[in-house]
Write a protein that holds these residues in place. Structure first.
Motif, PDB file in Angstrom:
ATOM      1  N   PRO A 102      -2.404  -6.846   3.995  1.00 38.10           N
ATOM      2  CA  PRO A 102      -1.398  -7.104   5.028  1.00 38.10           C
ATOM      3  C   PRO A 102      -0.874  -5.788   5.606  1.00 38.10           C
ATOM      4  N   VAL A 103      -0.662  -5.779   6.904  1.00 36.46           N
ATOM      5  CA  VAL A 103      -0.164  -4.560   7.550  1.00 36.46           C
ATOM      6  C   VAL A 103       1.191  -4.149   6.983  1.00 36.46           C
ATOM      7  N   SER A 104       2.018  -5.130   6.616  1.00 36.38           N
ATOM      8  CA  SER A 104       3.323  -4.807   6.051  1.00 36.38           C
ATOM      9  C   SER A 104       3.178  -3.984   4.776  1.00 36.38           C
ATOM     10  N   ALA A 105       2.207  -4.347   3.920  1.00 33.77           N
ATOM     11  CA  ALA A 105       1.964  -3.584   2.693  1.00 33.77           C
ATOM     12  C   ALA A 105       1.339  -2.233   3.003  1.00 33.77           C
ATOM     13  N   PHE A 106       0.424  -2.206   3.947  1.00 35.37           N
ATOM     14  CA  PHE A 106      -0.221  -0.953   4.353  1.00 35.37           C
ATOM     15  C   PHE A 106       0.817   0.079   4.773  1.00 35.37           C
ATOM     16  N   LEU A 107       1.774  -0.336   5.590  1.00 42.79           N
ATOM     17  CA  LEU A 107       2.802   0.589   6.067  1.00 42.79           C
ATOM     18  C   LEU A 107       3.841   0.888   4.989  1.00 42.79           C
ATOM     19  N   ALA A 108       4.242  -0.133   4.236  1.00 40.09           N
ATOM     20  CA  ALA A 108       5.289   0.054   3.228  1.00 40.09           C
ATOM     21  C   ALA A 108       4.874   1.044   2.152  1.00 40.09           C
ATOM     22  N   GLU A 109       3.570   1.124   1.859  1.00 34.72           N
ATOM     23  CA  GLU A 109       3.096   1.989   0.796  1.00 34.72           C
ATOM     24  C   GLU A 109       2.606   3.349   1.284  1.00 34.72           C
ATOM     25  N   ALA A 110       2.736   3.617   2.585  1.00 36.52           N
ATOM     26  CA  ALA A 110       2.403   4.946   3.107  1.00 36.52           C
ATOM     27  C   ALA A 110       3.450   5.953   2.626  1.00 36.52           C
ATOM     28  N   THR A 111       3.000   7.156   2.285  1.00 35.50           N
ATOM     29  CA  THR A 111       3.917   8.150   1.728  1.00 35.50           C
ATOM     30  C   THR A 111       3.665   9.547   2.282  1.00 35.50           C
ATOM     31  N   VAL A 112       4.715  10.341   2.240  1.00 34.53           N
ATOM     32  CA  VAL A 112       4.646  11.775   2.482  1.00 34.53           C
ATOM     33  C   VAL A 112       5.121  12.448   1.195  1.00 34.53           C
ATOM     34  N   SER A 113       4.285  13.289   0.611  1.00 32.26           N
ATOM     35  CA  SER A 113       4.595  13.920  -0.660  1.00 32.26           C
ATOM     36  C   SER A 113       5.849  14.790  -0.579  1.00 32.26           C
ATOM     37  N   THR A 114       6.560  14.870  -1.695  1.00 28.56           N
ATOM     38  CA  THR A 114       7.728  15.759  -1.745  1.00 28.56           C
ATOM     39  C   THR A 114       7.324  17.214  -1.544  1.00 28.56           C
ATOM     40  N   GLU A 115       6.074  17.553  -1.838  1.00 31.05           N
ATOM     41  CA  GLU A 115       5.602  18.921  -1.592  1.00 31.05           C
ATOM     42  C   GLU A 115       5.587  19.244  -0.106  1.00 31.05           C
ATOM     43  N   ILE A 116       5.398  18.223   0.736  1.00 31.14           N
ATOM     44  CA  ILE A 116       5.448  18.444   2.189  1.00 31.14           C
ATOM     45  C   ILE A 116       6.892  18.705   2.610  1.00 31.14           C
ATOM     46  N   ALA A 117       7.834  18.020   1.969  1.00 33.55           N
ATOM     47  CA  ALA A 117       9.252  18.261   2.260  1.00 33.55           C
ATOM     48  C   ALA A 117       9.639  19.697   1.917  1.00 33.55           C
ATOM     49  N   GLU A 118       9.080  20.213   0.844  1.00 33.38           N
ATOM     50  CA  GLU A 118       9.360  21.596   0.474  1.00 33.38           C
ATOM     51  C   GLU A 118       8.737  22.568   1.463  1.00 33.38           C
ATOM     52  N   LEU A 119       7.600  22.188   2.006  1.00 27.10           N
ATOM     53  CA  LEU A 119       6.898  23.044   2.960  1.00 27.10           C
ATOM     54  C   LEU A 119       7.538  23.002   4.342  1.00 27.10           C
ATOM     55  N   ARG A 120       7.800  21.792   4.848  1.00 24.83           N
ATOM     56  CA  ARG A 120       8.381  21.593   6.184  1.00 24.83           C
ATOM     57  C   ARG A 120       9.327  20.398   6.134  1.00 24.83           C
ATOM     58  N   PRO A 121      10.588  20.616   5.766  1.00 26.75           N
ATOM     59  CA  PRO A 121      11.535  19.500   5.677  1.00 26.75           C
ATOM     60  C   PRO A 121      11.808  18.822   7.016  1.00 26.75           C
ATOM     61  N   ASP A 122      11.423  19.466   8.127  1.00 27.29           N
ATOM     62  CA  ASP A 122      11.623  18.874   9.452  1.00 27.29           C
ATOM     63  C   ASP A 122      10.495  17.941   9.852  1.00 27.29           C
ATOM     64  N   TYR A 123       9.482  17.768   9.001  1.00 32.41           N
ATOM     65  CA  TYR A 123       8.319  16.969   9.367  1.00 32.41           C
ATOM     66  C   TYR A 123       8.638  15.479   9.394  1.00 32.41           C
ATOM     67  N   ARG A 124       8.076  14.787  10.398  1.00 31.37           N
ATOM     68  CA  ARG A 124       8.131  13.331  10.493  1.00 31.37           C
ATOM     69  C   ARG A 124       6.765  12.804  10.914  1.00 31.37           C
ATOM     70  N   ALA A 125       6.423  11.633  10.405  1.00 33.90           N
ATOM     71  CA  ALA A 125       5.183  10.966  10.802  1.00 33.90           C
ATOM     72  C   ALA A 125       5.527   9.560  11.257  1.00 33.90           C
ATOM     73  N   LEU A 126       5.110   9.203  12.445  1.00 41.08           N
ATOM     74  CA  LEU A 126       5.288   7.842  12.941  1.00 41.08           C
ATOM     75  C   LEU A 126       3.925   7.168  12.914  1.00 41.08           C
ATOM     76  N   LEU A 127       3.794   6.155  12.068  1.00 43.04           N
ATOM     77  CA  LEU A 127       2.553   5.398  11.942  1.00 43.04           C
ATOM     78  C   LEU A 127       2.640   4.162  12.829  1.00 43.04           C
ATOM     79  N   VAL A 128       1.669   4.010  13.704  1.00 44.46           N
ATOM     80  CA  VAL A 128       1.620   2.897  14.649  1.00 44.46           C
ATOM     81  C   VAL A 128       0.333   2.110  14.409  1.00 44.46           C
ATOM     82  N   VAL A 129       0.469   0.852  14.026  1.00 41.08           N
ATOM     83  CA  VAL A 129      -0.687  -0.025  13.821  1.00 41.08           C
ATOM     84  C   VAL A 129      -0.808  -0.955  15.025  1.00 41.08           C
ATOM     85  N   ALA A 130      -1.984  -0.972  15.625  1.00 45.96           N
ATOM     86  CA  ALA A 130      -2.266  -1.849  16.766  1.00 45.96           C
ATOM     87  C   ALA A 130      -3.396  -2.796  16.386  1.00 45.96           C
TER      88      ALA A 130
END
Length: 250
Positions: free
Chosen positions: A6-34
């Motif tokens: 299900p797309v809801s599970a696909f999106l809900a379980e997407a993650t950005v590692s805490t190591e990325i937060a340490e590298l670039r705390p300003d980072y954002r990812a917008l995931l768009v499923v069509a």
């Protein structure tokens, strides 16, 4: 082909590692499923959109070098932060912006749309076939063992990310190396893709409003690619890998 989740599970379980937060705390990812897209080759509409992007890039580069463009500069800094050399492995935004004045590639309708939106809104965008994913997208720093399905000298090869490289992965391996440098073959969009996920990458100085505007523009163009295209999205922050799901794009 992997079993559809299900797309809801696909999106809900997407993650950005805490190591990325340490590298670039300003980072954002917008995931768009069509979902419900009608695949096809490049057409007059996608060609016109690419032409708009080419003109916009040409105008920007008349006043500034590529390296001076604010969002390109931010990504060059991010690449240096994890050990990549941006002059050798250019982020996708920079690569497209450099190419735009002499002509962007015409690949297929889906790829043409997201490449054009990337240049117009000045942010890296990746497009993947949802049916070829196994598990959910994860942005992390590689161990160096993750497989990457690619080509070299015209032959199919399995490469590996470098240790500590920033990569997008699913359960089978790397789907995009060096954050947004090169996408793998396994999950690549094709002329048979009907359901896709797009990853919009943002760093400061891009605001959340500007990121959402890019997603809306992308969605508007995707909706013409089928009689009943359904779009769902999720915004991930580096500082909060598992945020509450936002509402669907309308």
């Amino acid at each position: 082909m992997p079993e559809r989740r299900p797309v809801s599970a696909f999106l809900a379980e997407a993650t950005v590692s805490t190591e990325i937060a340490e590298l670039r705390p300003d980072y954002r990812a917008l995931l768009v499923v069509a979902q419900g897209l009608t695949p096809g080759t490049s057409d007059e509409v996608s060609d016109a959109l690419l032409s708009r992007a080419e003109a916009a890039a040409t105008a920007r580069l008349a006043a500034n070098t590529v390296e001076e463009l604010p969002h390109v500069a931010a990504w060059r800094d991010a690449y240096r932060a994890f050990g990549a050399k941006p002059q050798r492995t250019r982020n996708s935004l920079e690569a497209l912006t450099r190419r735009a004045p002499s002509g962007l590639p015409r690949v297929n309708r889906l790829t043409d749309v997201y490449n054009a939106i990337s240049v117009l809104h000045q942010l890296p965008i990746g497009g993947e076939d949802l049916d070829r994913y196994v598990g959910s997208p994860r942005l992390l720093r590689a161990t160096g063992t993750e497989p990457f399905d690619t080509t070299a000298d015209g032959a199919d090869v399995i490469d590996h990310a470098e240790p500590r490289e920033v990569v997008w992965c699913d359960d089978l391996g790397v789907t995009c190396r060096r954050w947004n440098w090169r996408q793998g073959r396994r999950t690549a969009l094709g002329e048979d893709t009907t359901d896709a996920v797009f990853i919009l990458d943002a760093l400061e100085p891009m605001t959340e409003d500007a990121l959402r505007a890019a997603a809306t523009d992308l969605t508007d163009h995707l909706r013409r690619l089928g009689p009943d295209v359904h779009v769902t999205d999720r915004l991930l922050h580096a500082s909060a890998p598992r945020p509450t799901d936002p509402p669907e794009l309308s």
